[in-house]
Structure formats: structure tokens, C-alpha cells
Design a protein around this motif. Structure first.
Motif, PDB file in Angstrom:
ATOM      1  N   LEU A 124       1.040  -1.227   0.147  1.00 24.48           N
ATOM      2  CA  LEU A 124      -0.120  -0.052  -0.165  1.00 24.48           C
ATOM      3  C   LEU A 124       1.004   1.286  -0.096  1.00 24.48           C
ATOM      4  N   LEU A 125       1.874   1.421   0.888  1.00 27.16           N
ATOM      5  CA  LEU A 125       2.553   2.527   0.854  1.00 27.16           C
ATOM      6  C   LEU A 125       3.466   2.568  -0.409  1.00 27.16           C
ATOM      7  N   GLN A 126       4.011   1.683  -1.035  1.00 25.28           N
ATOM      8  CA  GLN A 126       4.574   1.685  -2.069  1.00 25.28           C
ATOM      9  C   GLN A 126       3.881   2.263  -3.288  1.00 25.28           C
ATOM     10  N   ARG A 127       2.505   1.821  -3.149  1.00 27.29           N
ATOM     11  CA  ARG A 127       1.624   2.401  -4.635  1.00 27.29           C
ATOM     12  C   ARG A 127       1.443   3.923  -4.131  1.00 27.29           C
ATOM     13  N   VAL A 128       1.235   4.204  -2.845  1.00 22.16           N
ATOM     14  CA  VAL A 128       1.105   5.778  -2.495  1.00 22.16           C
ATOM     15  C   VAL A 128       2.165   6.540  -2.645  1.00 22.16           C
ATOM     16  N   LEU A 129       3.239   6.005  -2.609  1.00 20.44           N
ATOM     17  CA  LEU A 129       4.704   6.613  -2.586  1.00 20.44           C
ATOM     18  C   LEU A 129       5.034   6.977  -4.072  1.00 20.44           C
ATOM     19  N   ALA A 130       4.516   6.048  -4.992  1.00 20.65           N
ATOM     20  CA  ALA A 130       4.599   6.107  -6.371  1.00 20.65           C
ATOM     21  C   ALA A 130       4.290   7.612  -7.046  1.00 20.65           C
ATOM     22  N   GLU A 131       3.257   8.133  -6.224  1.00 16.88           N
ATOM     23  CA  GLU A 131       2.526   9.375  -6.749  1.00 16.88           C
ATOM     24  C   GLU A 131       3.366  10.474  -6.213  1.00 16.88           C
ATOM     25  N   ARG A 132       4.394  10.209  -5.279  1.00 16.16           N
ATOM     26  CA  ARG A 132       5.328  11.295  -4.857  1.00 16.16           C
ATOM     27  C   ARG A 132       4.821  12.551  -4.132  1.00 16.16           C
ATOM     28  N   PRO A 133       3.756  12.089  -3.125  1.00 15.56           N
ATOM     29  CA  PRO A 133       3.129  13.213  -2.398  1.00 15.56           C
ATOM     30  C   PRO A 133       4.273  13.906  -1.686  1.00 15.56           C
ATOM     31  N   ALA A 134       3.720  15.401  -1.352  1.00 17.24           N
ATOM     32  CA  ALA A 134       4.750  16.091  -0.644  1.00 17.24           C
ATOM     33  C   ALA A 134       4.713  15.674   0.797  1.00 17.24           C
ATOM     34  N   SER A 135       3.647  15.197   1.443  1.00 17.39           N
ATOM     35  CA  SER A 135       3.594  14.915   2.820  1.00 17.39           C
ATOM     36  C   SER A 135       2.508  13.637   2.905  1.00 17.39           C
ATOM     37  N   LEU A 136       2.770  13.135   3.933  1.00 19.27           N
ATOM     38  CA  LEU A 136       2.004  11.865   4.344  1.00 19.27           C
ATOM     39  C   LEU A 136       1.557  12.134   5.820  1.00 19.27           C
ATOM     40  N   TRP A 137       0.050  12.068   6.179  1.00 21.63           N
ATOM     41  CA  TRP A 137      -0.116  12.341   7.584  1.00 21.63           C
ATOM     42  C   TRP A 137      -0.993  10.921   7.719  1.00 21.63           C
ATOM     43  N   GLY A 138      -0.350  10.531   9.338  1.00 22.58           N
ATOM     44  CA  GLY A 138      -1.260   9.246   9.627  1.00 22.58           C
ATOM     45  C   GLY A 138      -1.701   9.379  11.090  1.00 22.58           C
ATOM     46  N   LEU A 139      -2.726   8.439  11.259  1.00 23.51           N
ATOM     47  CA  LEU A 139      -3.084   8.475  12.753  1.00 23.51           C
ATOM     48  C   LEU A 139      -3.257   6.636  12.641  1.00 23.51           C
ATOM     49  N   SER A 140      -2.455   5.997  13.484  1.00 25.30           N
ATOM     50  CA  SER A 140      -2.645   4.635  13.359  1.00 25.30           C
ATOM     51  C   SER A 140      -2.027   4.030  14.651  1.00 25.30           C
ATOM     52  N   ARG A 141      -1.893   2.904  14.714  1.00 24.39           N
ATOM     53  CA  ARG A 141      -1.494   2.176  15.945  1.00 24.39           C
ATOM     54  C   ARG A 141       0.237   2.256  15.920  1.00 24.39           C
ATOM     55  N   HIS A 142       0.848   2.141  16.802  1.00 26.36           N
ATOM     56  CA  HIS A 142       2.316   2.384  16.857  1.00 26.36           C
ATOM     57  C   HIS A 142       3.174   1.412  15.817  1.00 26.36           C
ATOM     58  N   ALA A 143       2.802   0.287  15.964  1.00 23.78           N
ATOM     59  CA  ALA A 143       3.529  -0.855  14.938  1.00 23.78           C
ATOM     60  C   ALA A 143       3.321  -0.116  13.412  1.00 23.78           C
ATOM     61  N   ASP A 144       2.190   0.076  13.091  1.00 28.01           N
ATOM     62  CA  ASP A 144       1.977   0.705  11.941  1.00 28.01           C
ATOM     63  C   ASP A 144       3.066   2.079  11.333  1.00 28.01           C
ATOM     64  N   GLN A 145       3.138   2.719  12.554  1.00 25.65           N
ATOM     65  CA  GLN A 145       3.641   3.858  12.232  1.00 25.65           C
ATOM     66  C   GLN A 145       5.232   3.670  12.276  1.00 25.65           C
ATOM     67  N   LEU A 146       5.886   2.683  12.856  1.00 25.39           N
ATOM     68  CA  LEU A 146       7.275   2.297  12.845  1.00 25.39           C
ATOM     69  C   LEU A 146       7.454   1.542  11.634  1.00 25.39           C
ATOM     70  N   LEU A 147       6.464   0.874  10.868  1.00 23.97           N
ATOM     71  CA  LEU A 147       6.769   0.400   9.743  1.00 23.97           C
ATOM     72  C   LEU A 147       6.861   1.220   8.459  1.00 23.97           C
ATOM     73  N   ALA A 148       5.794   2.302   8.454  1.00 24.92           N
ATOM     74  CA  ALA A 148       5.510   3.154   7.776  1.00 24.92           C
ATOM     75  C   ALA A 148       6.846   4.383   7.783  1.00 24.92           C
ATOM     76  N   ALA A 149       7.333   4.376   8.995  1.00 24.26           N
ATOM     77  CA  ALA A 149       8.614   5.444   9.076  1.00 24.26           C
ATOM     78  C   ALA A 149       9.769   4.742   8.449  1.00 24.26           C
ATOM     79  N   ASP A 150      10.000   3.336   8.487  1.00 30.38           N
ATOM     80  CA  ASP A 150      11.032   2.934   7.955  1.00 30.38           C
ATOM     81  C   ASP A 150      10.746   3.017   6.188  1.00 30.38           C
ATOM     82  N   ILE A 151       9.616   2.742   5.820  1.00 32.48           N
ATOM     83  CA  ILE A 151       9.501   2.830   4.246  1.00 32.48           C
ATOM     84  C   ILE A 151       9.510   4.280   3.846  1.00 32.48           C
ATOM     85  N   LEU A 152       9.038   5.121   4.612  1.00 38.34           N
ATOM     86  CA  LEU A 152       9.245   6.448   4.129  1.00 38.34           C
ATOM     87  C   LEU A 152      10.407   7.029   4.074  1.00 38.34           C
TER      88      LEU A 152
END
Length: 170
Positions: A66-94
């Protein structure tokens, strides 16, 4: 209503200019909201973000793809409200894709807000504490580039470590 010290209120009031100074005030067309649909706060955040014109994407499938598809669009910023585990995973990928963390606030099950170490994160933590259960709405307004409307809230209703976070393309 949340009890707030004068210092906490002033710190929170200073949050909006600080967020703007850190580059989080880019046009909303290049912003994407990500949320956990299993969290009431996440659904509230997404509903407000959509009302403000942001695309809101549920973290309800393979997060990496999902994040790879989202990042293919090269957004200027991503804002999230999630569980801590998802934030950690997203942080690494971002970070791998050239994004840097600009905001991270942890909301705990005991209704406390972990005070981040750096500005504007510390100011956002103070604002989150003041907003209480209204934080998802305020956070969506910040994500959309608006100055958050002050609405005193009750204590946050987090059920576990929930993170609100923002990453900006470096």
C-alpha cells in the motif's frame, strides 16, 4: 474538559506557526492522510480529512505494498493516525523513499500524551493534550494546512499506543 496550564495553552497556541515554519504548510493537493480503520480516532481523522479535501487511505491491507503504491505518486507529505506498529513500519519505508519525520505524537491507553523531544513535535504534543478527544479533528485540519480551530476536548479515548505522525518529502 481537559485541565490545561497557562504554559501548556501558550505552547499549543505557538504550534501553528512552528508547523508552518517546518514546511508542513504545503498545498493540500500534495498531502495524503493514512488511517487505521479499526480505530475510532482513525475513522474520525479520515472523515474530517476527506471533508477538507484530502485523500484518506485506510491502512487495511498489506502495508508495504500500500505504501509503495502511495509513494509512487510522490506526495509532498503523508499524515497518519495509526497504531504504533504501523507508524514504525511506515517510518522505515518513508525514510527509504526520501521522506523525513516532521511530527510524531504518541497517545497512550491511559489517556496521556507522550511529550516528544523536538519542536514542532513538542508543541504538537501540547496541542494534542489540550484537544483531548478532539485531536483527530484538529490533526486533520493541520494536515490540510489550516490553522486548527481550538476546541477544548475531554480526555483522549485511545485504547492503546496510537500515533499521529507526518512525513515530508526531503
Amino acid at each position: 474538559m481537559t485541565r490545561v496550564s497557562r504554559r501548556g495553552f501558550v505552547t499549543a497556541a505557538a504550534t501553528v506557526p512552528l508547523l508552518g515554519a517546518c514546511g508542513l504548510d504545503r498545498p493540500s493537493a500534495a498531502r495524503i492522510a493514512l488511517y487505521d480503520p479499526g480505530l475510532a480516532a482513525g475513522r474520525l481523522f479520515a472523515q474530517r480529512a476527506r471533508a477538507l479535501g484530502l485523500p484518506a487511505i485506510a491502512l487495511d491491507q498489506d502495508r508495504v505494498r500500500l505504501l509503495q503504491r502511495v509513494l509512487a505518486e510522490r506526495p509532498a507529505s503523508l499524515w497518519g493516525l495509526s497504531r504504533h506498529a504501523d507508524q514504525l513500519l511506515a517510518a522505515d519505508i518513508l525514510r527509504e523513499h526520501g521522506y523525513r519525520a516532521e511530527l510524531a505524537v504518541q497517545h497512550r491507553a491511559d489517556r496521556s500524551v507522550v511529550q516528544p523531544r523536538h519542536q514542532p513535535m513538542r508543541s504538537a504534543g501540547a496541542l494534542a493534550r489540550i484537544a483531548g478527544d478532539q485531536w483527530p479533528l484538529v490533526f486533520a485540519e493541520i494536515a490540510a494546512g489550516l490553522g486548527p480551530a481550538y476546541r477544548p476536548g475531554r480526555s483522549a479515548t485511545a485504547t492503546g499506543p496510537i500515533m499521529s505522525w507526518a512525513f515530508v518529502r526531503g
